[in-house]
Scaffold this motif. Sequence first.
Motif, PDB file in Angstrom:
ATOM      1  N   ASP A   1       0.808  -1.220   0.000  1.00 46.49           N
ATOM      2  CA  ASP A   1       0.000   0.000   0.000  1.00 46.49           C
ATOM      3  C   ASP A   1       0.840   1.269   0.000  1.00 46.49           C
ATOM      4  O   ASP A   1       0.308   2.363  -0.179  1.00 46.49           O
ATOM      5  N   ARG A   2       2.144   1.142   0.173  1.00 49.82           N
ATOM      6  CA  ARG A   2       3.008   2.318   0.060  1.00 49.82           C
ATOM      7  C   ARG A   2       3.328   2.646  -1.397  1.00 49.82           C
ATOM      8  O   ARG A   2       3.806   3.742  -1.702  1.00 49.82           O
TER       9      ARG A   2
ATOM     10  N   SER B   1      -2.412   2.028  -4.902  1.00 50.37           N
ATOM     11  CA  SER B   1      -3.666   2.462  -4.317  1.00 50.37           C
ATOM     12  C   SER B   1      -4.796   2.080  -5.269  1.00 50.37           C
ATOM     13  O   SER B   1      -4.560   1.505  -6.328  1.00 50.37           O
ATOM     14  N   GLY B   2      -6.025   2.405  -4.897  1.00 53.60           N
ATOM     15  CA  GLY B   2      -7.157   2.207  -5.791  1.00 53.60           C
ATOM     16  C   GLY B   2      -7.339   0.780  -6.249  1.00 53.60           C
ATOM     17  O   GLY B   2      -6.991  -0.176  -5.554  1.00 53.60           O
TER      18      GLY B   2
ATOM     19  N   LEU C   1      -4.270  -1.754  -6.256  1.00 54.82           N
ATOM     20  CA  LEU C   1      -3.899  -2.355  -4.980  1.00 54.82           C
ATOM     21  C   LEU C   1      -4.737  -3.600  -4.719  1.00 54.82           C
ATOM     22  O   LEU C   1      -4.214  -4.639  -4.297  1.00 54.82           O
TER      23      LEU C   1
ATOM     24  N   GLU D   1      -2.869  11.983  -4.125  1.00 52.77           N
ATOM     25  CA  GLU D   1      -4.109  12.443  -3.503  1.00 52.77           C
ATOM     26  C   GLU D   1      -4.004  13.856  -2.946  1.00 52.77           C
ATOM     27  O   GLU D   1      -4.977  14.608  -2.952  1.00 52.77           O
TER      28      GLU D   1
ATOM     29  N   GLN E   1       1.094  13.748   0.186  1.00 49.06           N
ATOM     30  CA  GLN E   1       1.169  12.317  -0.097  1.00 49.06           C
ATOM     31  C   GLN E   1       2.015  12.071  -1.338  1.00 49.06           C
ATOM     32  O   GLN E   1       2.079  12.910  -2.243  1.00 49.06           O
TER      33      GLN E   1
ATOM     34  N   LYS F   1       1.283   7.166  -6.115  1.00 49.61           N
ATOM     35  CA  LYS F   1       1.149   5.720  -6.060  1.00 49.61           C
ATOM     36  C   LYS F   1       0.584   5.225  -7.388  1.00 49.61           C
ATOM     37  O   LYS F   1      -0.062   5.986  -8.122  1.00 49.61           O
TER      38      LYS F   1
ATOM     39  N   TRP G   1      -2.087   3.746  -9.213  1.00 51.89           N
ATOM     40  CA  TRP G   1      -3.524   3.618  -8.957  1.00 51.89           C
ATOM     41  C   TRP G   1      -4.200   2.598  -9.870  1.00 51.89           C
ATOM     42  O   TRP G   1      -5.115   1.900  -9.473  1.00 51.89           O
TER      43      TRP G   1
ATOM     44  N   GLN H   1     -13.787   6.117  -8.297  1.00 50.43           N
ATOM     45  CA  GLN H   1     -12.619   5.425  -8.844  1.00 50.43           C
ATOM     46  C   GLN H   1     -12.553   5.641 -10.361  1.00 50.43           C
ATOM     47  O   GLN H   1     -12.790   4.724 -11.159  1.00 50.43           O
TER      48      GLN H   1
END
Length: 336
Positions: free
Chosen positions: A75-76, A79-80, A83, A145, A149, A152, A154, A249
């Motif tokens: 998760d680092r 995302s979305g 992930l 985001e 942040q 990532k 997505w 999303q």
Amino acid sequence: MNTHRKAVSLGAAGLALCMCVTLGACEGQLPEPVQATASASASPNLTTEQEKAIRKKLLDAIQQCNNAKSADGLDRAMSGPELEIRRSELAVAQKTGNLDPKTEIPDAITQTIIPTDSGWPRSVFTITTTTQDQQSKRLLVFDQESARQNYKLWGVARLFQGVQMPKFTVPQIGAQMGADNDDNLKMTPKEAVKRYADVLQNGDKSQYAGDFDNDYLRQELAALSQTVQQGMERNKGTQTQTFEPVDGQMRIMRAADGGDLVVAQINSVWTRAAGEGRESQPASDSEKALFGDAKATSTMRVTYVNVVALYIPSAKANAKITAVGAERQPVKVEAI
């Protein structure tokens, strides 16, 4: 919420029916990036060197998880929907011993699309080269985001064979992100994704089928459903699939011709009832791995995460909406 924005194998268990959903092994050529018009004045959010550094760092972190066959720390970097998909792929790999070749993401790219929008959330779209074994190019969506942040990964969509991608301005000038309620298109992105989900669910019987060019995902899901149905009917079994867009999303980038490239998550649920007192079994190696040692019943329900990439032409264009790529992965398998 602001929404700026080689093959998937499925078979009918116990019926000796199997079909592959192939998401493009040799897709069409990408158009050359074009220079922006004089009206564009904002600067891109990243340089190409910064995009490369971000992408390399994220892909290195993802590869570490791949090598360990573990989602710890994933998760680092993700995302979305991606992930959810990669967690499932790693769970399958833990059972089978191997990651599906479709999980490969090439390091090299053919094009990157960097936005000029000043706010957050913001996204970068990047298209890779083909893989070493000549799987199709990947459309990557990197998402940030907020200012506090990191970017990532997505979303990932494998481009379809022969697809014609829209043109975008060169990254040194930058593109503009789109909005899900943009009414200067054939239909708003939000409406297009909703209608495309209906087409995936109902095929040519959908009232919206004529709004979209035919595409690989649509064709192969329809063929798969028909093949499985034939086997089901021999045992008086049934199957249903439902498709539903996931709120929020969706990521959108404006093309040079005024159309929008939209990447969105559509979840689907495939329910299969074996019939005549039979047990419903997992329909693919991925489903089998996710189901594990659970006890089978007459009915099985499988949840899939689907990532679709749609190109929506401007309202003035004489063209239909086109699906240019997709990804599809089971994430939950249960007997009910």
